[in-house]
Design an enzyme around this catalytic site. Structure first.
Site, PDB file in Angstrom:
ATOM      1  N   LYS A  37     -48.265  69.538  34.141  1.00 35.89           N
ATOM      2  CA  LYS A  37     -49.224  68.543  33.636  1.00 35.89           C
ATOM      3  C   LYS A  37     -48.496  67.506  32.773  1.00 35.89           C
ATOM      4  O   LYS A  37     -48.719  66.302  32.897  1.00 35.89           O
ATOM      5  CB  LYS A  37     -50.331  69.239  32.833  1.00 35.89           C
ATOM      6  CG  LYS A  37     -51.286  70.038  33.723  1.00 35.89           C
ATOM      7  CD  LYS A  37     -52.209  70.956  32.940  1.00 35.89           C
ATOM      8  CE  LYS A  37     -52.999  71.848  33.895  1.00 35.89           C
ATOM      9  NZ  LYS A  37     -53.844  72.839  33.209  1.00 35.89           N
ATOM     10  N   GLN A  71     -54.829  75.257  27.395  1.00 36.49           N
ATOM     11  CA  GLN A  71     -54.508  76.000  28.615  1.00 36.49           C
ATOM     12  C   GLN A  71     -55.099  77.411  28.549  1.00 36.49           C
ATOM     13  O   GLN A  71     -54.887  78.126  27.567  1.00 36.49           O
ATOM     14  CB  GLN A  71     -52.975  76.063  28.796  1.00 36.49           C
ATOM     15  CG  GLN A  71     -52.540  76.710  30.082  1.00 36.49           C
ATOM     16  CD  GLN A  71     -52.959  75.931  31.339  1.00 36.49           C
ATOM     17  OE1 GLN A  71     -52.845  74.716  31.402  1.00 36.49           O
ATOM     18  NE2 GLN A  71     -53.476  76.649  32.325  1.00 36.49           N
ATOM     19  N   ASP A 106     -60.837  68.675  30.468  1.00 35.49           N
ATOM     20  CA  ASP A 106     -61.012  69.720  31.486  1.00 35.49           C
ATOM     21  C   ASP A 106     -62.473  69.775  31.962  1.00 35.49           C
ATOM     22  O   ASP A 106     -62.768  70.382  32.985  1.00 35.49           O
ATOM     23  CB  ASP A 106     -60.645  71.096  30.894  1.00 35.49           C
ATOM     24  CG  ASP A 106     -59.251  71.553  31.310  1.00 35.49           C
ATOM     25  OD1 ASP A 106     -58.754  71.079  32.352  1.00 35.49           O
ATOM     26  OD2 ASP A 106     -58.670  72.386  30.590  1.00 35.49           O
TER      27      ASP A 106
END
Ligand code: NAD
Length: 288
Positions: free
Chosen positions: A53, A97, A120
């Protein structure tokens, strides 16, 4: 002849468009989108995901700030960091994460992120907005999947769509997006009876299960479009390789189109994270 939906090429195109948009933001507004990436613990897969990412951010000239915390971090410490990032107006996106170590309640952490910075799309407000068709920030994997479906199929109105898997990060949001395309949507899951029959009814079949080669070729309606979300590492002799949730090689003889693994949904997921970050940054800065 089956059509292979090239997620790598699609994601490269999306990232090229974003690079141009980011250059415009810099030139016209002296503005650079910034994402904070928080990684707690030593999970090897999470480290790989985070580096991929961050690498994409660098390629697109999105600023990324990494916060690596050790696996003994308490929930209170993580929440304090989230609070700091929420207050920091130079940070436009916050990505924590998953999975988090056992002592931390992931739901509490996700819902502590300011919804407008939740790139997200997992915050309960963003999930609720999607459920009522008032999309704010949409989770990256389903977003990438629906982009590929729109591109390949165009109008999906009236098609039968079956989503196998009902997780909050893939299955459920995917079902909502397909519903918004006016598909007739069925969600199949671990308690579904006659799942093969349910799948055989699908014009669009999305597999998000986490079991290698779960969906067999004879579960697929001839000509159907198959989106394989699964990423499973299997041992193949003395080598390991990634496979999806669909028995791809056999499915190719039946499906009309299919996403490969790797090179399908995976690259689109990262591209959509970049897309969400740029959109969130522009929204916060009030730039059109
Ligand atoms: P999850 O474990 O949270 O959910 C799996 C779902 O599959 C559950 O809803 C469960 O009901 C269903 N399921 C499990 N066993 C089943 C069975 N025997 N029959 C029918 N349904 C069954 O997983 P997830 O986070 O939704 O991820 C699913 C897959 O997608 C995994 O392989 C994951 O690695 C992959 N994934 C890929 C990306 C990407 O970028 N391509 C992103 C997220 C997840």
């Amino acid at each position: 002849m089956v059509h292979i939906i090239d997620g790598k090429a699609f994601s490269d195109k999306l990232c090229d468009d974003l690079t141009a948009e980011i250059a415009r933001l810099k030139a016209e507004h002296n503005f650079v989108p910034c994402i904070a990436v928080v990684l707690v613990g030593e999970d090897p897969a999470s480290h790989v995901y985070v580096s991929n990412k961050v690498k994409r951010c660098h390629q697109l000239n999105i600023e990324s700030r990494e916060h690596r915390l050790d696996d003994t971090t308490s929930q209170a410490e993580l929440l304090a960091l989230i609070d700091e990032l929420n207050q920091d107006s130079s940070v436009h996106g916050i990505l924590v994460q998953l999975p988090l170590p056992k002592q931390i309640d992931s739901k509490a952490v996700i819902n502590a992120i300011a919804p407008q910075k939740d790139v997200d799309g997992f915050h309960i407000e963003n999930a609720g907005a999607l459920a009522i068709g008032d999309n704010q920030i949409v989770p990256c994997t389903p977003l990438g999947s629906i982009m590929m479906l729109r591109d390949y199929l165009g109008n999906m109105s009236g098609m039968n769509a079956v989503v196998v898997g009902r997780s909050n990060i893939v299955g459920k949001p995917m079902a909502h997006l397909l519903l918004q395309e006016n598909c007739t949507v069925t969600i199949a899951h671990s308690r579904t009876k006659n799942i093969e029959e349910v799948c055989r009814n699908a014009d669009i079949l999305v597999a998000a299960v986490g079991i290698p080669h779960f969906v067999k070729a004879d579960w697929i309606k001839p000509g159907a479009t198959v989106i394989d979300v699964g990423i499973n590492r299997i041992q193949d002799g003395d080598r390991s390789r990634l496979v999806g949730d669909v028995d791809t090689e056999a499915a190719k003889a039946v499906a009309g189109a299919i996403t490969p693994v790797p090179g399908g949904v995976g690259p689109m997921t990262i591209a959509c994270l970049m897309y969400n970050t740029v959109a969130a940054a522009k929204m916060q800065a009030g730039i059109a």
